[in-house]
Design an enzyme around this catalytic site. Structure first.
Site, short mmCIF file in Angstrom:
data_model
loop_
_atom_site.label_atom_id
_atom_site.label_comp_id
_atom_site.label_asym_id
_atom_site.label_seq_id
_atom_site.Cartn_x
_atom_site.Cartn_y
_atom_site.Cartn_z
CG ASN A 197 -1.71 1.24 1.40
OD1 ASN A 197 -1.80 2.04 0.48
ND2 ASN A 197 -2.33 1.40 2.56
CD1 TRP A 198 3.68 1.15 -2.79
CD2 TRP A 198 3.58 2.25 -4.74
NE1 TRP A 198 4.43 0.45 -3.71
CE2 TRP A 198 4.39 1.11 -4.91
CE3 TRP A 198 3.38 3.10 -5.83
CZ2 TRP A 198 5.00 0.80 -6.13
CZ3 TRP A 198 3.98 2.78 -7.04
CH2 TRP A 198 4.78 1.66 -7.19
CE LYS A 199 -0.02 3.43 4.66
NZ LYS A 199 0.03 3.57 6.09
CG HIS A 240 -5.67 1.71 5.27
ND1 HIS A 240 -5.24 2.69 6.13
CD2 HIS A 240 -4.63 0.85 5.11
CE1 HIS A 240 -3.98 2.44 6.48
NE2 HIS A 240 -3.59 1.33 5.88
N GLY A 296 2.83 -1.20 4.22
CA GLY A 296 2.89 0.22 3.88
C GLY A 296 4.33 0.67 3.70
C1 PEP Z 1 -0.70 -0.01 6.16
O1 PEP Z 1 -0.85 1.21 6.14
O2 PEP Z 1 -1.57 -0.76 5.67
C2 PEP Z 1 0.49 -0.54 6.77
C3 PEP Z 1 0.52 -1.80 7.11
O3 PEP Z 1 1.50 0.35 6.96
P1 PEP Z 1 2.93 0.02 7.61
O4 PEP Z 1 3.47 -1.20 6.96
O5 PEP Z 1 3.76 1.24 7.34
O6 PEP Z 1 2.71 -0.18 9.07
#
Ligand code: PEP
Length: 259
Positions: free
Chosen positions: A13-15, A99, A238
Site C-alpha cells: 500500500n503506497w498510500k 483502511h 505500507g
Molecule cells: C498499512 O498502512 O496498511 C500498513 C501496514 O503500513 P505500515 O506497513 O507502514 O505499518
C-alpha cells in the site's frame, strides 16, 4: 500460511507516495528481484492517478496493480470518487477497503466499508478488507470482540458465491507506520478469530479458502515469523513497500523454501 487451501498474497500500500516519474526505477528494481515470483501473488497499490503507468511498468511480470479505495456508489455525483466499474475497466482486481486511515481521517464506518465491499464484489474485484483495533482497544483487551464486529459488518449481505473473492487484512492501528508490530502469536490469534467468524457464517470449506493477511510495520526482519503462522496468508505492507528492495525481501520471505 496454509498453502494447501489458500494462496499467499503480499500487497504493498503506497498510500499517497511516489509519482508517475518514479515508477520505472521502482518497477525495474522489484522486477529484477521478484518479477516472476510464483510462490505468491504480488500486488502494488499506488494512488489512482498512477494506476495506468504502474500497469505499464509491470506488464509481463507477475505483479498485479491494485487500488487503495473504491467508491460505495455505482456512478453519479460523487466528486473525487472512483467506482468499481472504472477500476474494473482498467483491469484492476484488488482493492483495499476500510483502511484505518480512511476510517479515522475520512469518517468511514462499518456500514460504509460494507457498501464498498459490496460495490467491489459486484464488479468481480477482490476487496482487501482492513480491520483492527486502536492502542486503547488493544490495551483494554477488546481486540477479538471488535475485530469480530468489524468482519461481520463488512461481510453483511455478502453471499456465499462472492465470499471466496474476499481477503481480510488484520491491521492493528497502533502498529501501522509506527515500527511496532503485533507479536506473531497475537497476530495469529486474531487471524484465527477472523477465520472463525467466517466459518460460523459460511462454513468450514469457505473459511479455509479466505486469505487473512497481517499488516502493521511488517518488514524484512519480522515477515518470516509472521508468515509462518498457519492462519496468516500474507501481508499488507505500507512503509516497507515504498522501497522495492525491502518489499522484495518480504516477498522472498514468503517463499516456501525460506520458511
Ligand atoms: C498499512 O498502512 O496498511 C500498513 C501496514 O503500513 P505500515 O506497513 O507502514 O505499518
Amino acid at each position: 500460511m496454509n498453502r494447501k487451501y489458500r494462496g499467499v498474497i503480499i500487497a504493498g500500500n503506497w498510500k499517497m507516495n511516489n509519482t508517475p516519474s518514479e515508477l520505472k526505477a521502482y518497477a525495474d528494481t522489484l522486477k529484477s528481484i521478484v518479477g516472476q515470483a510464483r510462490w505468491c501473488e504480488v500486488v502494488v497499490c499506488p494512488s489512482f492517478v498512477m494506476i495506468p503507468a504502474a500497469q505499464k511498468a509491470f506488464r509481463g511480470n507477475r505483479v498485479s496493480v491494485g487500488a487503495q479505495d473504491v467508491s460505495a456508489f455505482d456512478a453519479g455525483a460523487y466528486t473525487g470518487d472512483v467506482s468499481a466499474r472504472q477500476l474494473s475497466e482498467l483491469g484492476i482486481r484488488y482493492v483495499i477497503v476500510g483502511h484505518s486511515e480512511r476510517r479515522s481521517r475520512y469518517g468511514e464506518n462499518d456500514p460504509t466499508v460494507n457498501q464498498k465491499v459490496r460495490a467491489a464484489l459486484s464488479l468481480n474485484l477482490r476487496p482487501i478488507i482492513c480491520v483492527g483495533e486502536s492502542l486503547l482497544q488493544h490495551e483494554t483487551g477488546v481486540t477479538a470482540d471488535l475485530v469480530t464486529l468489524q468482519v461481520k459488518a463488512a461481510l453483511s449481505g455478502v453471499p456465499d458465491a462472492q465470499i471466496r473473492r474476499v481477503i481480510i487484512a488484520y491491521e492493528p492501528i497502533w502498529a501501522i507506520g509506527t515500527g511496532k508490530t503485533a507479536t506473531a502469536g497475537d497476530a495469529a490469534s486474531v487471524a484465527g478469530t477472523i477465520r472463525a467468524v467466517i466459518r460460523k457464517k459460511y462454513g468450514a470449506r469457505i473459511a479455509r479458502a479466505v486469505p487473512v493477511l497481517y499488516g502493521g510495520s511488517m518488514n524484512a526482519d519480522n515477515a518470516k515469523q509472521l508468515l509462518m503462522q498457519p492462519d496468516i496468508d500474507g501481508g499488507l505492507i505500507g512503509t516497507a513497500s515504498l522501497d522495492p528492495e525491502s518489499f522484495a525481501s518480504i516477498i522472498m520471505s514468503a517463499r516456501q523454501e525460506n520458511m
